[in-house]
Design a protein around this motif. Structure first.
Motif: not given
Length: 355
Positions: A289-305
């Motif tokens: 998961v990254t920031d769509m503008h900067t490409g920065k990797a995002l830590e701590g984002v909740t991902v659901g399956l």
């Protein structure tokens, strides 16, 4: 603990005189003459197995008193004024009121290893008239359990001795649970024991880190059947029963086809093993998961399956996780066969603390 408790009038609650208090009036004469409390002591031994009559260490005497008002046996020694049997098998329960009593001897299995093989015993009941080893919710009522025991009459200010008994030896079952593919041990897997008479639930346990399990203090009278299942969802992240076959010993798919196990007093059966197999096929899902503008990797984002269930039909949320420092996440053991197909929907959202 030194004196007997009593109701005013030296009687039961229901028969105790009612005291009426008038406004601005002192009610006198509400007196009591206290009698000293009593005690019960004795010796507990292990029965029916060589070496015969060995002192039973670490057995708790649970004392029940007949409650006239309740019309039932109620536990009496909950004041902490007792200890388990000592190295000689002796015990003493103090702080008891006068009345009718029964005693249940309960081995503390954490006290000494050999107590795993001792069964509960009610004082005066025939050796072998043991209590159920299942969870308290599955036990019969205390009245039914204690009915076969001897009633002890205890007077006030009395130290009653010689209340001795022998705890019968119970049987045991042990085994190991492994994966059918590869033979690796399965930890935290649910194992339940059932009485073949009416297929009655007896008790359950879980495998240890090596896949081993044991069940002690079993009655030697009936035969048993053993079931293995992922009741807690330990293998599937909280989805019990979805992806693993329920198996009965020995490799059976139903209780009717299961092999019964039984044993004599103080013995048991080992190698009650199971090799569990999944009901479907697995795959892994990974991503970043990254920031769509900067490409920065995002830590701590909740991902659901979310999986598409072909039986419902509809999307079913199965699991969730959070991204690591590199913005990556992983879902393992994602099923891609019925009732789920290979359709996967991933949802991600950022909590307020993530910047």
């Amino acid at each position: 603990g030194r004196y007997c408790s009593q109701w005013f009038g030296d009687t039961t609650f229901s028969a105790s005189p009612t005291v009426t208090i008038a406004p601005d009036y002192v009610t006198s004469g509400i007196d009591a003459v206290m009698d000293r409390s009593s005690s019960i002591s004795g010796n507990v031994q292990r029965a029916n197995v060589a070496p015969a009559w060995v002192n039973a260490i670490g057995v708790w005497p649970q004392v029940y008193r007949w409650d006239v008002d309740e019309g039932a046996w109620t536990e009496a020694n909950d004041t902490g004024l007792q200890e388990p049997t000592d190295a000689s098998g002796n015990y003493t329960v103090t702080g008891l009121d006068a009345g009718q009593y029964k005693i249940r001897f309960v081995p503390d299995t954490s006290y000494l290893t050999f107590n795993h093989f001792i069964a509960d015993q009610v004082y005066g009941a025939p050796t072998g008239a043991k209590l159920s080893p299942s969870s308290p919710a599955e036990w019969p009522t205390y009245e039914a359990q204690l009915s076969a025991g001897t009633t002890i009459t205890l007077a006030a200010n009395t130290d009653l001795t010689g209340i001795d008994d022998q705890c019968p030896w119970g049987g045991y079952l042990t085994g190991r649970v492994t994966y059918a593919a590869g033979g690796a041990p399965v930890p935290d897997y649910h194992v339940s024991v059932w009485d073949t008479s009416g297929l009655t639930f007896v008790g359950d346990t879980w495998t240890d880190a090596s896949g081993n399990w044991e069940f002690r203090d079993l009655d030697d009278v009936p035969d048993y059947k053993v079931m293995f299942d992922d009741e807690s969802g330990s293998l599937t992240g909280g989805d019990p029963g979805y992806f693993y076959n329920t198996e009965w010993y020995n490799g059976a798919g139903s209780p009717a086809a299961a092999t019964s196990v039984g044993f004599g007093p103080g013995s048991g059966m080992a190698a009650i093993n199971a090799a569990i197999d999944s009901t479907t096929q697995w795959g892994d899902v990974t991503g970043k998961v990254t920031d769509m503008h900067t490409g920065k990797a995002l830590e701590g984002v909740t991902v659901g399956l979310n999986l598409w269930n072909t039986d419902t039909p509809g999307w079913v949320e199965q699991h969730s996780t959070t991204t690591d420092a590199s913005g990556r996440y992983t879902f393992t053991k994602v099923p891609w066969a019925a009732p789920f197909n290979s359709a996967v929907r991933i949802s991600a959202y950022e909590d307020e603390s993530n910047t």
